[in-house]
Design a protein around this motif. Structure first.
Motif, PDB file in Angstrom:
ATOM      1  N   UNK A  48      -4.837  37.975 -39.718  1.00 42.09           N
ATOM      2  CA  UNK A  48      -3.637  37.168 -40.155  1.00 42.09           C
ATOM      3  C   UNK A  48      -3.112  36.266 -39.028  1.00 42.09           C
ATOM      4  N   UNK A  49      -3.267  36.717 -37.793  1.00 43.09           N
ATOM      5  CA  UNK A  49      -2.950  35.838 -36.697  1.00 43.09           C
ATOM      6  C   UNK A  49      -3.727  34.556 -36.621  1.00 43.09           C
ATOM      7  N   UNK A  50      -5.219  34.677 -36.839  1.00 42.26           N
ATOM      8  CA  UNK A  50      -6.073  33.722 -36.941  1.00 42.26           C
ATOM      9  C   UNK A  50      -5.578  32.725 -38.083  1.00 42.26           C
ATOM     10  N   UNK A 101      -5.099  25.864 -37.381  1.00 34.94           N
ATOM     11  CA  UNK A 101      -5.371  24.513 -37.202  1.00 34.94           C
ATOM     12  C   UNK A 101      -4.838  24.177 -35.672  1.00 34.94           C
ATOM     13  N   UNK A 102      -4.286  25.164 -34.782  1.00 36.50           N
ATOM     14  CA  UNK A 102      -3.640  24.804 -33.655  1.00 36.50           C
ATOM     15  C   UNK A 102      -5.078  25.175 -32.645  1.00 36.50           C
ATOM     16  N   UNK A 103      -4.935  24.040 -31.529  1.00 39.27           N
ATOM     17  CA  UNK A 103      -5.938  24.377 -30.579  1.00 39.27           C
ATOM     18  C   UNK A 103      -5.328  25.344 -29.390  1.00 39.27           C
ATOM     19  N   UNK A 104      -5.891  26.510 -29.428  1.00 42.28           N
ATOM     20  CA  UNK A 104      -5.153  27.410 -28.405  1.00 42.28           C
ATOM     21  C   UNK A 104      -6.348  28.414 -27.796  1.00 42.28           C
ATOM     22  N   UNK A 105      -6.286  28.731 -26.858  1.00 45.22           N
ATOM     23  CA  UNK A 105      -7.110  29.823 -26.321  1.00 45.22           C
ATOM     24  C   UNK A 105      -6.888  31.007 -27.103  1.00 45.22           C
ATOM     25  N   UNK A 106      -8.139  31.763 -27.490  1.00 42.52           N
ATOM     26  CA  UNK A 106      -8.116  32.676 -28.223  1.00 42.52           C
ATOM     27  C   UNK A 106      -7.503  34.116 -27.671  1.00 42.52           C
ATOM     28  N   UNK A 107      -7.563  34.278 -26.382  1.00 37.16           N
ATOM     29  CA  UNK A 107      -7.057  35.561 -25.803  1.00 37.16           C
ATOM     30  C   UNK A 107      -5.744  35.326 -25.615  1.00 37.16           C
ATOM     31  N   UNK A 108      -5.138  34.004 -25.244  1.00 30.29           N
ATOM     32  CA  UNK A 108      -3.632  33.879 -25.121  1.00 30.29           C
ATOM     33  C   UNK A 108      -3.100  34.238 -26.510  1.00 30.29           C
ATOM     34  N   UNK A 109      -3.725  33.783 -27.530  1.00 27.30           N
ATOM     35  CA  UNK A 109      -3.174  33.901 -28.962  1.00 27.30           C
ATOM     36  C   UNK A 109      -3.088  35.356 -29.298  1.00 27.30           C
ATOM     37  N   UNK A 120      -2.863  37.749 -27.014  1.00 26.34           N
ATOM     38  CA  UNK A 120      -1.714  38.378 -26.483  1.00 26.34           C
ATOM     39  C   UNK A 120      -0.502  38.072 -26.785  1.00 26.34           C
ATOM     40  N   UNK A 121      -0.210  36.979 -27.363  1.00 29.63           N
ATOM     41  CA  UNK A 121       0.866  36.808 -28.005  1.00 29.63           C
ATOM     42  C   UNK A 121       1.697  35.572 -26.988  1.00 29.63           C
ATOM     43  N   UNK A 122       0.940  34.906 -26.144  1.00 28.74           N
ATOM     44  CA  UNK A 122       1.577  34.068 -25.132  1.00 28.74           C
ATOM     45  C   UNK A 122       2.025  32.943 -26.065  1.00 28.74           C
ATOM     46  N   UNK A 123       3.067  32.324 -25.630  1.00 22.44           N
ATOM     47  CA  UNK A 123       3.540  31.182 -26.461  1.00 22.44           C
ATOM     48  C   UNK A 123       2.872  29.673 -26.222  1.00 22.44           C
ATOM     49  N   UNK A 124       2.632  29.032 -27.043  1.00 23.69           N
ATOM     50  CA  UNK A 124       1.843  27.982 -26.931  1.00 23.69           C
ATOM     51  C   UNK A 124       2.170  26.958 -25.441  1.00 23.69           C
ATOM     52  N   UNK A 125       1.257  26.144 -25.143  1.00 26.90           N
ATOM     53  CA  UNK A 125       1.802  25.438 -23.788  1.00 26.90           C
ATOM     54  C   UNK A 125       2.780  24.596 -24.100  1.00 26.90           C
ATOM     55  N   UNK A 126       2.880  23.871 -25.233  1.00 28.10           N
ATOM     56  CA  UNK A 126       3.781  22.560 -25.633  1.00 28.10           C
ATOM     57  C   UNK A 126       5.140  23.283 -25.593  1.00 28.10           C
ATOM     58  N   UNK A 127       5.520  24.675 -26.063  1.00 27.88           N
ATOM     59  CA  UNK A 127       6.589  25.288 -25.769  1.00 27.88           C
ATOM     60  C   UNK A 127       7.301  25.977 -24.514  1.00 27.88           C
ATOM     61  N   UNK A 128       6.523  25.853 -23.686  1.00 30.06           N
ATOM     62  CA  UNK A 128       6.727  26.478 -22.171  1.00 30.06           C
ATOM     63  C   UNK A 128       7.694  25.358 -21.626  1.00 30.06           C
ATOM     64  N   UNK A 129       8.536  25.995 -21.075  1.00 29.04           N
ATOM     65  CA  UNK A 129       9.672  24.988 -20.333  1.00 29.04           C
ATOM     66  C   UNK A 129       9.348  25.142 -18.692  1.00 29.04           C
ATOM     67  N   UNK A 130       8.898  24.007 -17.947  1.00 29.92           N
ATOM     68  CA  UNK A 130       8.806  24.093 -16.605  1.00 29.92           C
ATOM     69  C   UNK A 130       9.909  24.529 -16.048  1.00 29.92           C
ATOM     70  N   UNK A 131       9.744  25.395 -14.797  1.00 23.71           N
ATOM     71  CA  UNK A 131      10.986  25.710 -14.084  1.00 23.71           C
ATOM     72  C   UNK A 131      11.696  25.032 -13.522  1.00 23.71           C
ATOM     73  N   UNK A 132      11.354  23.708 -13.106  1.00 23.25           N
ATOM     74  CA  UNK A 132      12.231  22.928 -12.716  1.00 23.25           C
ATOM     75  C   UNK A 132      13.146  22.214 -13.771  1.00 23.25           C
ATOM     76  N   UNK A 133      12.678  22.411 -14.928  1.00 23.04           N
ATOM     77  CA  UNK A 133      13.631  21.771 -16.016  1.00 23.04           C
ATOM     78  C   UNK A 133      14.667  22.705 -16.583  1.00 23.04           C
TER      79      UNK A 133
END
Length: 66
Positions: A32-34, A39-47, A49-62
């Protein structure tokens, strides 16, 4: 016969992904997760594990700007 062989290959690949990731998710949860992230280009193991996509991560300085 071809559909049976394809289904068997898919089940074996899902079992291998589950074995390699060492997660306790069922084969159905992995499938189901796959399907949801097909159609999203993501690392399989991070997917898995449940890590959020890189685009959604907010850098600490922001974070201070929010």
């Amino acid at each position: 016969m071809t559909q049976i062989w394809i289904a068997l290959c898919i089940v074996l690949m899902l079992a291998f992904i589950r074995f390699q990731s060492k997660l306790k998710k069922s084969l159905q949860q992995i499938l189901q997760l796959l399907q949801l992230n097909l159609f999203e280009k993501r690392d399989l193991l991070s997917l898995l594990r449940g890590d959020p996509p890189l685009e959604r991560r907010i850098p600490i300085n922001q974070l201070a700007l929010l």
